[in-house]
Design an enzyme around this catalytic site. Sequence first.
Site, PDB file in Angstrom:
ATOM      1  N   THR A 218     -13.035  13.619  31.905  1.00 12.69           N
ATOM      2  CA  THR A 218     -11.840  12.889  31.791  1.00 12.69           C
ATOM      3  C   THR A 218     -12.163  12.415  30.139  1.00 12.69           C
ATOM      4  OG1 THR A 218     -12.161  12.004  33.914  1.00 12.69           O
ATOM      5  CG2 THR A 218     -11.125  10.402  32.285  1.00 12.69           C
TER       6      THR A 218
ATOM      7  N   ASP B  24       0.795  -1.189  -0.029  1.00  8.78           N
ATOM      8  CA  ASP B  24       0.246   0.030  -0.120  1.00  8.78           C
ATOM      9  C   ASP B  24       1.037   1.234  -0.095  1.00  8.78           C
ATOM     10  OD1 ASP B  24       1.053  -0.642   2.571  1.00  8.78           O
ATOM     11  OD2 ASP B  24      -0.877  -0.072   3.525  1.00  8.78           O
TER      12      ASP B  24
END
Length: 251
Positions: free
Chosen positions: A170, A94
Amino acid sequence: MDLVLDIGNYRLKGAFFDGDQVVESFVTPPEKVQLEKALEGKRADQVLISSVNSEAEPMVREVLAAQGFSFQMLDFSTLKVGLDVEQPEAVGHDRIANVYGALFHFPQNDCIVVDLGTAVTFDYASCDGRYLGGAIYPGIDIGAKALAENIEKLPQVDIAKPPLAVAKTTITHIQSGLYWGLLGAIERITFEMRNISSSPSDVKVIATGGLLSKMDPEEFAKDLSDFVDLIDTRLTLIGIHEIMKEKNKDA
């Protein structure tokens, strides 16, 4: 009409070309029913297949033969592009195809391809058709998984741009670090790579890869625009088609 296929481990990508123009493309899992549906009623004069998934290849061959397509598997050992690295046999197919795709877009410029997949790969191609090397960086999904699996109080999060870089929860803390950290890595690594050129400002940067379809395309493109010249999610397929054209010239 030409057809190129790229058989990956988790995705099978294809594109039909009329001359140099992509007239239709598709992405499916490497599964028989999905490929049959994508190819139903289609015709192509020639088909070239690139594959890193040997288990899926027999299925693809079977579907193509059943639907009347004649095809060839791509032999990367016979290509003209120079692989200026210590282990040329280790360069992913690729990544080689991406070099061809980059030089299709910018034949007069050195190019850096940033492929945003499971890993983020950076590949430098010179305008005279040589692959000079690159870098590999952990993908954003890997980063999210590593935090969740290795730090007890951190949850697995969806990959998204947070509302603010200085986050308030968070979850958005993690998203901020992953998102802006990735962009920072792309900016810095491409900056350092440009400097191997005698004309760094002439080096073109092209982004491709599966992450581009997971993010908000417009927002992500805007954030990449300061250091990426072109976004092309079909770059690998264009590169495979360029290889097809090269082989036709030599035939």
